[in-house]
Motif scaffolding. Structure first.
Motif, PDB file in Angstrom:
ATOM      1  N   GLY A 175      11.715   5.646  -6.279  1.00  0.00           N
ATOM      2  CA  GLY A 175      12.455   5.241  -7.290  1.00  0.00           C
ATOM      3  C   GLY A 175      12.111   4.833  -8.508  1.00  0.00           C
ATOM      4  N   PRO A 176      13.009   3.676  -8.961  1.00  0.00           N
ATOM      5  CA  PRO A 176      13.037   3.044  -9.188  1.00  0.00           C
ATOM      6  C   PRO A 176      12.741   1.253  -8.919  1.00  0.00           C
ATOM      7  CG  PRO A 176      15.634   3.127  -8.428  1.00  0.00           C
ATOM      8  CD  PRO A 176      15.115   4.258  -8.348  1.00  0.00           C
ATOM      9  N   LEU A 177      11.850   1.315  -7.432  1.00  0.00           N
ATOM     10  CA  LEU A 177      11.476   0.375  -7.259  1.00  0.00           C
ATOM     11  C   LEU A 177       9.279   0.913  -7.379  1.00  0.00           C
ATOM     12  CD1 LEU A 177      13.391  -0.496  -4.743  1.00  0.00           C
ATOM     13  CD2 LEU A 177      13.394  -1.935  -7.037  1.00  0.00           C
ATOM     14  N   ASN A 178       9.303   2.132  -8.211  1.00  0.00           N
ATOM     15  CA  ASN A 178       7.628   2.634  -6.964  1.00  0.00           C
ATOM     16  C   ASN A 178       7.184   1.261  -8.314  1.00  0.00           C
ATOM     17  OD1 ASN A 178       6.998   3.053  -9.862  1.00  0.00           O
ATOM     18  ND2 ASN A 178       9.018   5.130  -9.561  1.00  0.00           N
ATOM     19  N   CYS A 179       6.279   1.235  -7.640  1.00  0.00           N
ATOM     20  CA  CYS A 179       4.837   0.433  -8.431  1.00  0.00           C
ATOM     21  C   CYS A 179       4.303   0.669  -9.449  1.00  0.00           C
ATOM     22  CB  CYS A 179       4.445  -0.286  -7.109  1.00  0.00           C
ATOM     23  SG  CYS A 179       5.490  -1.638  -5.949  1.00  0.00           S
ATOM     24  N   ALA A 180       3.789   1.835  -9.581  1.00  0.00           N
ATOM     25  CA  ALA A 180       2.717   2.426 -10.102  1.00  0.00           C
ATOM     26  C   ALA A 180       3.055   3.063 -11.463  1.00  0.00           C
ATOM     27  CB  ALA A 180       2.004   2.860  -9.441  1.00  0.00           C
ATOM     28  N   SER A 181       4.426   4.192 -11.149  1.00  0.00           N
ATOM     29  CA  SER A 181       4.862   5.012 -12.351  1.00  0.00           C
ATOM     30  C   SER A 181       3.747   6.004 -12.471  1.00  0.00           C
ATOM     31  CB  SER A 181       5.275   3.760 -13.406  1.00  0.00           C
ATOM     32  OG  SER A 181       5.963   2.562 -12.599  1.00  0.00           O
ATOM     33  N   GLY A 182       3.552   6.217 -11.768  1.00  0.00           N
ATOM     34  CA  GLY A 182       2.364   7.423 -11.914  1.00  0.00           C
ATOM     35  C   GLY A 182       2.797   8.685 -11.473  1.00  0.00           C
ATOM     36  N   LYS A 183       1.630  10.082 -11.491  1.00  0.00           N
ATOM     37  CA  LYS A 183       2.466  11.387 -11.481  1.00  0.00           C
ATOM     38  C   LYS A 183       2.226  11.267  -9.581  1.00  0.00           C
ATOM     39  CE  LYS A 183       1.474  13.012 -16.382  1.00  0.00           C
ATOM     40  NZ  LYS A 183       1.611  13.553 -16.628  1.00  0.00           N
ATOM     41  N   LEU A 229      -4.083  10.979   4.401  1.00  0.00           N
ATOM     42  CA  LEU A 229      -3.305  10.436   2.893  1.00  0.00           C
ATOM     43  C   LEU A 229      -3.964   9.248   2.741  1.00  0.00           C
ATOM     44  CD1 LEU A 229       0.338   9.899   5.404  1.00  0.00           C
ATOM     45  CD2 LEU A 229      -1.091  11.690   4.473  1.00  0.00           C
ATOM     46  N   THR A 230      -3.984   9.065   1.022  1.00  0.00           N
ATOM     47  CA  THR A 230      -4.690   7.720   0.588  1.00  0.00           C
ATOM     48  C   THR A 230      -4.006   6.900  -0.368  1.00  0.00           C
ATOM     49  OG1 THR A 230      -6.768   9.610  -0.939  1.00  0.00           O
ATOM     50  CG2 THR A 230      -6.563   7.722  -1.557  1.00  0.00           C
ATOM     51  N   PHE A 231      -3.878   6.083   0.867  1.00  0.00           N
ATOM     52  CA  PHE A 231      -3.049   4.823   0.390  1.00  0.00           C
ATOM     53  C   PHE A 231      -4.143   4.038  -0.842  1.00  0.00           C
ATOM     54  CE2 PHE A 231      -0.632   6.308   3.831  1.00  0.00           C
ATOM     55  CZ  PHE A 231       0.673   5.273   3.377  1.00  0.00           C
ATOM     56  N   GLN A 232      -3.280   3.559  -1.998  1.00  0.00           N
ATOM     57  CA  GLN A 232      -3.379   2.927  -2.879  1.00  0.00           C
ATOM     58  C   GLN A 232      -3.545   1.246  -3.114  1.00  0.00           C
ATOM     59  OE1 GLN A 232      -3.527   4.069  -6.984  1.00  0.00           O
ATOM     60  NE2 GLN A 232      -4.349   2.165  -7.779  1.00  0.00           N
ATOM     61  N   ARG A 233      -3.714  -0.189  -3.086  1.00  0.00           N
ATOM     62  CA  ARG A 233      -2.934  -1.208  -2.396  1.00  0.00           C
ATOM     63  C   ARG A 233      -2.606  -1.355  -4.213  1.00  0.00           C
ATOM     64  NH1 ARG A 233      -6.136  -6.907  -0.537  1.00  0.00           N
ATOM     65  NH2 ARG A 233      -4.405  -7.869  -1.153  1.00  0.00           N
ATOM     66  N   LEU A 234      -1.326  -2.023  -4.414  1.00  0.00           N
ATOM     67  CA  LEU A 234      -0.652  -2.057  -6.016  1.00  0.00           C
ATOM     68  C   LEU A 234      -0.239  -3.823  -5.514  1.00  0.00           C
ATOM     69  CD1 LEU A 234       1.004   1.175  -5.611  1.00  0.00           C
ATOM     70  CD2 LEU A 234      -0.523   0.961  -6.651  1.00  0.00           C
ATOM     71  N   PRO A 235       0.104  -3.975  -6.681  1.00  0.00           N
ATOM     72  CA  PRO A 235       0.588  -5.370  -7.195  1.00  0.00           C
ATOM     73  C   PRO A 235       2.340  -5.392  -6.826  1.00  0.00           C
ATOM     74  CG  PRO A 235      -0.038  -4.304  -9.325  1.00  0.00           C
ATOM     75  CD  PRO A 235      -1.158  -3.883  -8.120  1.00  0.00           C
ATOM     76  N   TYR A 251       0.761  -1.132   0.098  1.00  0.00           N
ATOM     77  CA  TYR A 251      -0.208   0.118  -0.227  1.00  0.00           C
ATOM     78  C   TYR A 251       0.688   0.956  -0.060  1.00  0.00           C
ATOM     79  CZ  TYR A 251      -4.407  -2.153   0.807  1.00  0.00           C
ATOM     80  OH  TYR A 251      -5.590  -2.823   0.832  1.00  0.00           O
ATOM     81  N   ARG A 252       1.058   2.604  -0.666  1.00  0.00           N
ATOM     82  CA  ARG A 252       1.247   3.079  -1.064  1.00  0.00           C
ATOM     83  C   ARG A 252       0.502   4.607  -1.739  1.00  0.00           C
ATOM     84  NH1 ARG A 252       7.109   1.022  -3.982  1.00  0.00           N
ATOM     85  NH2 ARG A 252       7.297  -0.263  -2.594  1.00  0.00           N
ATOM     86  N   THR A 253       0.854   5.702  -1.171  1.00  0.00           N
ATOM     87  CA  THR A 253       0.615   6.405  -1.487  1.00  0.00           C
ATOM     88  C   THR A 253       1.282   6.924  -2.730  1.00  0.00           C
ATOM     89  OG1 THR A 253       1.782   8.141  -0.535  1.00  0.00           O
ATOM     90  CG2 THR A 253      -0.167   7.799   0.184  1.00  0.00           C
ATOM     91  N   ALA A 254       0.509   8.325  -3.658  1.00  0.00           N
ATOM     92  CA  ALA A 254       1.685   8.242  -4.855  1.00  0.00           C
ATOM     93  C   ALA A 254       2.622   9.137  -4.436  1.00  0.00           C
ATOM     94  CB  ALA A 254       0.525   9.251  -5.804  1.00  0.00           C
ATOM     95  N   LYS A 255       2.768  10.016  -3.668  1.00  0.00           N
ATOM     96  CA  LYS A 255       4.192  10.283  -3.488  1.00  0.00           C
ATOM     97  C   LYS A 255       4.536   9.853  -2.498  1.00  0.00           C
ATOM     98  CE  LYS A 255       6.164  14.642  -0.700  1.00  0.00           C
ATOM     99  NZ  LYS A 255       6.075  15.176  -1.903  1.00  0.00           N
ATOM    100  N   LEU A 256       4.274   8.622  -2.091  1.00  0.00           N
ATOM    101  CA  LEU A 256       5.607   7.484  -1.555  1.00  0.00           C
ATOM    102  C   LEU A 256       5.680   7.026  -2.443  1.00  0.00           C
ATOM    103  CD1 LEU A 256       6.024   6.045   1.099  1.00  0.00           C
ATOM    104  CD2 LEU A 256       4.482   4.761   1.560  1.00  0.00           C
ATOM    105  N   ASP A 257       4.928   6.089  -3.371  1.00  0.00           N
ATOM    106  CA  ASP A 257       5.658   5.611  -3.780  1.00  0.00           C
ATOM    107  C   ASP A 257       6.796   6.442  -5.557  1.00  0.00           C
ATOM    108  OD1 ASP A 257       4.551   2.608  -5.679  1.00  0.00           O
ATOM    109  OD2 ASP A 257       4.355   4.015  -7.729  1.00  0.00           O
ATOM    110  N   GLN A 258       6.127   7.194  -5.574  1.00  0.00           N
ATOM    111  CA  GLN A 258       7.394   7.704  -6.536  1.00  0.00           C
ATOM    112  C   GLN A 258       8.783   8.069  -6.088  1.00  0.00           C
ATOM    113  OE1 GLN A 258       7.308   9.595  -9.194  1.00  0.00           O
ATOM    114  NE2 GLN A 258       5.798   7.832  -9.010  1.00  0.00           N
ATOM    115  N   ALA A 259       8.625   8.149  -4.457  1.00  0.00           N
ATOM    116  CA  ALA A 259      10.307   8.079  -3.758  1.00  0.00           C
ATOM    117  C   ALA A 259      11.072   7.060  -3.388  1.00  0.00           C
ATOM    118  CB  ALA A 259       9.388   8.428  -2.463  1.00  0.00           C
TER     119      ALA A 259
END
Length: 695
Positions: free
Chosen positions: A476-484, A493-499, A466-474
């Motif tokens: 870097g190369p290990l982000n799960c969604a590659s979103g903005k 904080l909105t956390f999204q479930r990511l594979p 589970y990650r927020t978009a900001k946390l996922d971007q942080a």
């Protein structure tokens, strides 16, 4: 073969000194006549033939350890010694590095024999473990008051409850965590401390985690006269709060509100009305039927207030405040104990109900649990199993998830993490730190494993996160969604479930929260990370370092600029009194060295030196990457399960585990293994265990 006397004296200043000579002797005669002896007799014969020359036959035995009197009866009377012997063999701590490892067959036979001796030792000394009487901690007190009065708000804000949930997302009965959850971080977000609560009620000081575990440990929950005085004031401040109103108090109409015909009641009728209200109230507060004497005293107190001109609701508030200050409410205790030296006996059904509710819900039993306890059926196997299932599916299990995982993972350490702003500028935004997002990722992973009853191995290597978009971007190369980046969320904080498709992600040991809190302001700290892995994952924390060992400087010294961190630490472990621990924890820490001080992946250091995460787990499983490290941990899933179960068991029993608990811990682990190590099965088996159900 090298003579044992050549080892430095410092090595012999602990139990390792016994085992060094002990296993040196065994290895030397592994195929000799001594080991042909049956069971423990062969082991003792080896000790007698090979060890007493250093440990008994001299005027000053090595390490002050005299083995001349070591007999089977001594082992059977010392479960702690047997368990330590098993531990150093299981972890391959002995024989020491430099000596040949034990042959597989010899190792298995020895462990099997020691396990048999441990069972005998536990049976002979099973009456030596007791959980002391203890008071509620702050978290439990808050929950108990909420449940007692059926409050629609909390009593006081608890920073130790790391996650604040919104939109009632937590529902174990559904068996599924939502794909999107909205949460807040209490200790790192000031706005998250603003919530519906009783105005004018101040929390008593936070109960700190015990060195050996959690903030519910009995030996840490005493009650000083000063704190007792605070509890007296606290109870009054709760019932006197301007928010303690019919709107907030669910039992107002049935307990506090004056009877419709109050003015027409005779004195006898009024006393009977008060008594009928107090009986179920005190039973719930004290977690067992209230005695006639107790009920009379509380009834007479309330009646006396009314006779003195106090309004009925205010008189009931006064008696409720007195209830909150009663030791019978504040303390968790067994009503009777078997005589010293007697065998353990089962707790009664009311005691079992309290143990259950404080383990699962961090609070007092509900009416349903007390009714079954009153019927005398709670201790029946089928009834108990049904109640366990009911409670595990209740939304109040959120309290367990708010208490256990954050303490198990030691996430409170993240609060004080302050990475260097110049080196890690993206860690800071507005007036906040990214750690407010980081802290909640492992907690949501844990909640998902519980709600969906997944194998606990997912805590090591999950296929989701589970990650927020900001946390996922942080990442870097290990982000799960590659979103903005969706912006700097700080209120909710909105956390999204990511594979998770890249196994460098997933689980709780490779997330940014752990990487950050086990690093310094400028660099990673492999020793700190290794100690965290040893304590949290394997439930085998290293001893504190010697006081005279200086820490490694944050920056390389002159002439070290070209060295990797591993090379710089190599000299540190050359000390004889440091080497043993570092052999155990350094490989665990360096396995995570590809993650920098804020969890960002890297393949080389700033000086261009490649990161080397390779190592060996328990001197058996070699790994060359963090994914291979996860594989090495999970190759022996039972070892991790037993370690995790040990943490959970100590939390459930509210005390440090003793050697006498080891047999039960083995049985709990075996039962969990039979169901693919699922979380709820593990928790169910803890409740069904003998230590949980006896005193």
């Amino acid at each position: 073969m090298m003579n044992a006397r050549c080892y430095q004296t410092a090595i012999f200043r602990s139990l390792k000194s016994v085992l060094l000579v002990f296993w040196f002797g065994i290895a030397a005669v592994a195929v000799g006549d001594e080991m042909d002896q049956p069971g423990a007799a062969g082991v003792l014969r080896v000790v007698e033939a090979r060890c007493v020359q250093c440990h008994g036959e001299t005027e000053e035995p090595e390490g002050d350890v005299d083995l001349t009197a070591l007999k089977l009866s001594r082992l059977e009377d010392d479960a702690a010694l047997v368990r330590k012997l098993m531990h150093v063999i299981e972890t391959r701590e002995m024989p020491p590095e430099g000596e040949g490892p034990l042959e597989a067959d010899l190792r298995h036979r020895t462990l099997a024999e020691l396990k048999s001796i441990l069972h005998v030792a536990v049976q002979k000394n099973s009456n030596s473990v007791q959980t002391p009487m203890r008071r509620m901690n702050r978290f439990q007190y808050n929950n108990a008051v909420v449940d007692l009065f059926d409050l629609n708000c909390i009593v006081f804000t608890l920073p130790e409850r790391a996650m604040r949930g919104y939109k009632d997302y937590f529902d174990p009965a559904s068996g599924r965590m939502p794909d999107v959850v909205t949460v807040g971080n209490r200790p790192l977000g000031k706005s998250q401390m603003i919530e519906p609560r009783l105005a004018g009620v101040a929390a008593f000081p936070q109960d700190l985690r015990a060195e050996h575990g959690f903030d519910n440990q009995a030996d840490h929950l005493s009650l000083s006269p000063l704190l007792m005085d605070e509890f007296l004031k606290l109870g009054q401040s709760i019932t006197d709060s301007p928010d303690f109103t019919p709107k907030q108090v669910g039992i107002w109409n049935t307990f506090f509100a004056a009877p419709e015909n109050s003015a027409m009641l005779t004195s006898v009728e009024r006393i009977e009305e008060i008594r009928s209200r107090l009986s179920p109230f005190l039973t719930k507060a004290f977690r067992r039927p209230v005695s006639a004497d107790q009920l009379n005293r509380y009834t007479q107190f309330a009646a006396g207030q009314i006779d003195a001109g106090v309004e009925f609701p205010d008189a009931m508030k006064a008696v409720a405040a007195a209830t909150l200050a009663s030791p019978r409410f504040l303390y968790l205790y067994d009503t009777s104990h078997p005589e010293r030296g007697a065998a353990p006996v089962e707790v009664d059904d009311f005691e079992l109900a309290s143990r259950l509710s404080f383990f699962f819900w961090g609070s007092i039993p509900d009416e349903a649990l007390l009714e079954i306890a009153a019927s005398g059926r709670l201790s029946e196997q089928d009834t108990l199993a049904a109640q366990i299932d009911r409670m595990l599916l209740d939304k109040r299990m959120k309290r367990f998830c708010d208490s256990f995982p954050s303490q198990w993972l030691q996430l409170d350490r993240l609060v004080s993490s302050v990475p260097d702003r110049n080196r890690f500028p993206d860690f800071y935004f507005s007036k906040y730190r990214l750690s407010m997002h980081m802290m909640l990722e492992p907690l949501l992973i844990f909640e998902t494993v519980f709600v969906e009853n997944r194998p606990i191995t997912q805590l090591i290597d999950s296929d989701f996160t589970y990650r927020t978009a900001k946390l996922d971007q942080a990442y870097g190369p290990l982000n799960c969604a590659s979103g903005k980046n969706s912006g700097d969320q700080v209120t909710t904080l909105t956390f999204q479930r990511l594979p998770v498709t890249d196994r460098r992600n997933g689980g709780v040991i490779t997330n940014a929260a752990v990487m950050t809190m086990t690093s310094g302001p400028e660099r990673t700290k492999p020793i700190t990370r290794g100690a965290w892995i040893a304590g949290v994952v394997f439930n085998d924390p290293p001893k504190p370092p010697p006081a005279n060992v200086p820490p490694l400087p944050e920056k390389p010294q002159a002439g070290e600029e070209h060295l990797s961190l591993r090379d710089r630490l190599a000299a540190h472990r050359e000390r004889a009194d440091c080497r043993g621990c570092h052999e155990q924890i350094d490989p665990l820490g360096f396995a995570l060295e590809n993650y920098d001080a804020v969890g960002l992946w890297r393949d080389q250091y700033e000086n261009g030196t490649p990161v080397d995460p390779s190592g060996e787990l328990f001197r058996e499983d070699r790994f060359a990457s963090v994914t291979e490290f996860k594989d090495a941990i999970l190759r022996d899933r039972r070892r991790f399960c037993r370690a995790f179960a040990g943490h959970l068991f100590a939390f459930a029993l509210a005390r440090e585990l003793a050697p006498a608990d080891e047999v039960a811990l083995d049985a709990i682990t075996d039962a969990a293994a039979d169901d693919d190590f699922r979380m709820r099965t593990l928790m169910r088996q803890i409740v069904l265990s003998q230590p949980f159900r006896t005193k």
